[in-house]
Each structure stands twice: as C-alpha cells, then as structure tokens.
Design an enzyme around this catalytic site. Structure first.
Site, PDB file in Angstrom:
ATOM      1  N   LYS A 113      37.153  29.760  49.368  1.00 23.85           N
ATOM      2  CA  LYS A 113      37.639  29.702  50.746  1.00 23.85           C
ATOM      3  C   LYS A 113      37.592  28.270  51.301  1.00 23.85           C
ATOM      4  CE  LYS A 113      37.741  34.344  51.470  1.00 23.85           C
ATOM      5  NZ  LYS A 113      37.122  34.937  50.290  1.00 23.85           N
TER       6      LYS A 113
HETATM    7  C1  LIG Z   1      37.445  36.111  49.715  1.00 25.13           C
HETATM    8  C2  LIG Z   1      36.938  36.301  48.361  1.00 25.13           C
HETATM    9  C3  LIG Z   1      37.599  37.137  47.465  1.00 25.13           C
HETATM   10  C4  LIG Z   1      38.841  37.907  47.826  1.00 25.13           C
HETATM   11  O1  LIG Z   1      39.914  37.050  48.088  1.00 25.13           O
HETATM   12  P1  LIG Z   1      41.194  37.533  48.892  1.00 25.13           P
HETATM   13  O2  LIG Z   1      41.903  36.311  49.275  1.00 25.13           O
HETATM   14  O3  LIG Z   1      40.672  38.312  50.058  1.00 25.13           O
HETATM   15  O4  LIG Z   1      41.964  38.389  47.962  1.00 25.13           O
HETATM   16  C5  LIG Z   1      37.094  37.216  46.184  1.00 25.13           C
HETATM   17  N1  LIG Z   1      35.984  36.551  45.820  1.00 25.13           N
HETATM   18  C6  LIG Z   1      35.321  35.744  46.657  1.00 25.13           C
HETATM   19  C7  LIG Z   1      34.103  35.031  46.193  1.00 25.13           C
HETATM   20  C8  LIG Z   1      35.775  35.586  47.957  1.00 25.13           C
HETATM   21  O5  LIG Z   1      35.113  34.785  48.795  1.00 25.13           O
END
Ligand SMILES: *Cc1c(COP(=O)(O)O)cnc(C)c1O
Length: 458
Positions: A113
């Site tokens: 993120k």
């Molecule tokens: C947010 C997240 C996901 C899922 O990603 P999306 O964009 O919601 O599909 C998977 N793994 C981790 C570690 C995340 O932070």
C-alpha cells in the site's frame, strides 16, 4: 486525459474530469469509480522503457495520465515518495527459481500500500497548495491501507485524515501502526463492527453530496485512481524486466492490486496471465469460476487484509468487461444490491486471462512452512495465499508473485507455520510498543461518524 465514471456520469458535466479533480474526488458523484477515458498504448515505447529504473518508469506512466500536473512537479513527487523506501531498487525482485517475488514491502509501513500512498499524500498536498483548497480524507481499512494512508499524509498541510477500522479485528501491530501516529491531522476511528460496516459508512458519507461538499471529502481507498496508477508502475517494471510475458500471482481483497495489472495489460504490455488468489473470503474466486457474483459471510482469517466480500475495485473490471457500458454495470450492481447476487453469464467461468483460486488457512500455513524449509524465505500470510494459488495454477511457467507485506507484520501465523524459527524482527515495528497511542471508539453508525468528522474536520 479525462476521467469518466463506471456509472456513466461524472458530475453535472457530460465530458470527463481532469486528473487532479479525479484524484481529489475519489468516487464519482453518481457513486461509480473513475477510469481514464482510454488506456494509451505503450507498445512502441516498450524497448526504451525496459532500461528504466522503477522510479523513472513510474514517472513516465504518470506523465501519460496526470497531464494537468506539471511534469517536473510530478517527477519530483514520485522521486521523493520512493526515496522513502528502504531498498535502492524500491521494489526488488527475488528469484527463488520455482517463482519470483516482487517485494512491495520496503516502504514505511511494510506493505504494498505504501507504493501508492506515499505518492498520493504528496500529490494531495501539491494539488491543494496550488488551488488553496483543503481536504478531509475518509477511509475504511481492514489493516494495511489505514497505516499506509496515515503515513502518506501525516503532518501534511491542509489535509486531515479519518481512518475507520473494525475494532479488535485488525492485528495489534497493524493497529499500533495507525494509532501511534499522533500528528494532529490524524484521526483513528475504531468502529464496533466489521470491515464491510466501515466501508458502508464511508460510502454513505461520500453518497451524502451536501456533506461531501461541505467538508471536501477525499478518498484514499483503492477507489482512488491515483492509487491504481501508482501500482501499475510495478507491474510494468516487473513485466519489462521479464524475458517473456510473465504470469502475475496476486493476493486479492478489494481487487485493487490486481486491477492495476489488468490496466497495464490494457496498455499493451505483454502479460501472459494473472492468478487471482483469495483466502476463505472467496467471492471473487467463485465469480471467475462460475460467472456468478454472490455475497457470502465475512470470515476472519490469518490474511486479514483480504477479509472482504464486497470488492470495491471490481466495478472497474466489470465496466471494462461489459464493453464500457455503464447501463449494464448499473443493472449488474442493482441486481447484486437487491438479491446479494448478480451474474455475467449463465453459470460459465470467466476467462479473460485470469485463473482464480481460493486458498484455505491450512494451505496458507503449509505454504509459509514449505517455502521457508525449501528456500529459507519467510512469506507473510497474504503473500503465501498468492504463492499457494500460483503453485496450483502454474505448471509450465515460473510466475511473479506479489510479495504484499513484510512477514514481520504478521508474527503469529509465521510463528505457527515455522515453529517460531521464521519470525523476523523489523526495526520499524519494534519501536511501536513503547509509543504513545491515540484512537476513538465509535459505534457502527453513520450519524456518529458524521458528528465526529463535523467536529474535527480541517
Ligand atoms: C491490501 C492488501 C491486500 C489486498 O489488496 P487489494 O488491493 O485489496 O486486492 C493483500 N495483501 C496485503 C498485505 C494488503 O495490505
């Protein structure tokens, strides 16, 4: 480049909106998600782009889509954002032979993120500085988005952030990564409910146009186009490093990460296929296997950032899949809202170069254990979901698996899978225990959240 809504109208205007407005708006006024009116084809640039660093490649991509920000300003924002990462390649690729890991966890909160949110926080500040505006960011998080968003905007001018998360249902570490940020523009709201409750409240606040306008609400959830755009950079980078069109294995919750890959494929980047991996919250896996999109109960798993049943970014895929026909998107969503179910085809699998697989808790733990034994590499549980699915789907190719988070963020499942041996400390996380904490507990009630925002908005 103009941006249009997946539900057909962006605002009162008939044409689309420019990039900066799309970034500040987050969600379109009609409740849809914003998408560029077209995906520029980069087929003819591929040879030249192969030599670019990750940062330089991201700068090129943003120039194509963010054409109402001065190129020099945008370049500086991106360079500064990725300088906050603790690896010189920003998103290094580790080759384990049977598969490769695209490590996306070298940012300040140790999940993928950060790639998008380090850019977005700086971009917000830049756009607001130019226009003299202000922004109140409201978001819902199942864990990693919240801390990454908070770290992206902490201390930035003219911005406040209100982050809703399900009280007691994010890991203690994930919670501390949010609540230990005590900058005055940061508000952590622990909601007594599920992640979907949090997301519904956020959607409702954005749906209240008077409230949205009065408080200049902005989004940082993966609904924000700039996040998708930033994430597109690492797909392009990894695909260009690859000697043959790669297969990407992507652990999925909100369909945000994988949609970025699909968008890059729309631009003409050679990609063999995608492996979409879910945990027990398998609505997306079932959809691709059967063509039927049917809501199920939210299950709590050891990969909590994927404990989602209603994937907000799925609407973008739907829009492209339905030939950019907003009326068909609306009919599909209306059916889903009314019946908890909608379908694209009569019980037929959706191909589209996407193999979808749901992975159980046992398989996740077994994968962490096996990869640790075989390669001495510790996977976080989200990454392990993707690797497990990749191992099932890929018999003839060595896929690129998204390493979505640093394993130190999820010590319990890692310890359980490796008898404690794989638990790795991380200096960023070790400091948290002694830090001061600030949060507010609220009921899962739209009115209560509105009141809080009203009282604390910038
Ligand atoms: C947010 C997240 C996901 C899922 O990603 P999306 O964009 O919601 O599909 C998977 N793994 C981790 C570690 C995340 O932070």
């Amino acid at each position: 480049m103009l941006y249009i809504s997946t539900r057909g109208s962006t605002s009162t205007r008939t044409a689309g909106m420019p990039f900066t407005e799309a970034v500040l708006t987050g969600l379109a006024a009609d409740g849809g998600l914003l998408l560029p009116e077209r995906f520029p084809n980069i087929g003819s640039d591929l040879a030249a782009w192969r030599r670019l660093s990750f940062t330089a490649l991201a700068q090129r991509l943003f120039r194509l889509y963010a054409d109402d920000v001065a190129a020099a300003d945008m370049d500086a924002i991106i360079a500064d954002a990725f300088a906050a990462f603790d690896h010189p390649s920003v998103v290094p690729i580790t080759d384990l032979g049977e598969f490769q890991l695209l490590e996306l966890f070298h940012g300040p909160t140790l999940s993928f993120k950060d790639v998008a949110l380090q850019v977005l926080g700086r971009l917000f500040e830049h756009i607001l500085g130019r226009s003299g505006g202000r922004l109140n960011i409201i978001g819902a998080t199942s864990g990693d988005t919240g801390s990454a968003a908070i770290h992206g905007v902490r201390g930035r001018a003219n911005i406040s952030i209100f982050m809703l998360y399900p009280n007691g249902r994010v890991s203690p570490l994930q919670e501390l990564q949010m609540t230990t940020v005590t900058d005055r523009n940061v508000h952590c709201l622990a909601i007594d409910g599920s992640f979907d409750d949090c997301q519904s409240i956020v959607k409702a606040l954005f749906g209240d146009l008077a409230f949205k306008e009065r408080h200049r609400l902005g989004a940082v959830n993966s609904m924000n186009w700039a996040r998708v755009l930033a994430q597109m950079s690492y797909y392009a980078y990894a695909a260009l490093q690859s000697p043959a069109p790669p297969t990407f294995a992507v652990p999925t919750g909100n369909f945000g990460n994988i949609f970025a890959g699909i968008a890059v494929r729309e631009m003409g980047l050679p990609i063999r296929r995608f492996v979409l991996a879910t945990n027990a919250n398998d609505i997306l896996a079932r959809f691709f296997q059967t063509g039927i999109y049917r809501r199920g109960p939210v299950r709590h798993t050891i990969s909590p950032s994927m404990d989602i049943q209603i994937a907000s970014n799925f609407e973008r895929f739907l829009y492209l899949r339905l030939g950019r026909d907003a009326e068909r998107v609306k009919r599909f969503l209306a059916s889903f809202a009314a019946n908890g179910e909608a379908q694209l085809k009569d019980g037929k699998p959706i191909d589209d170069g996407i193999a979808a697989i749901a992975i159980s808790e046992d398989e996740t733990l077994a994968t962490i254990r096996d990869v640790y034994r075989r390669h001495g590499y510790v996977l976080d549980p989200h990454t392990a979901v993707g690797v497990a699915a990749a191992r099932q789907a890929c018999t003839s190719e060595s896929p690129i698996c998204m390493a979505a988070a640093h394993p130190a963020k999820f010590p319990e499942p890692v310890a359980a899978a490796t008898d404690g041996a794989g638990v790795v400390p991380h200096p960023t996380l070790e400091q948290l225990d002694s830090a001061v904490v600030r949060k507010t507990v609220l009921p899962a009630d739209q009115g209560a959240v509105m009141e809080y925002v009203q009282a604390h908005a910038t």
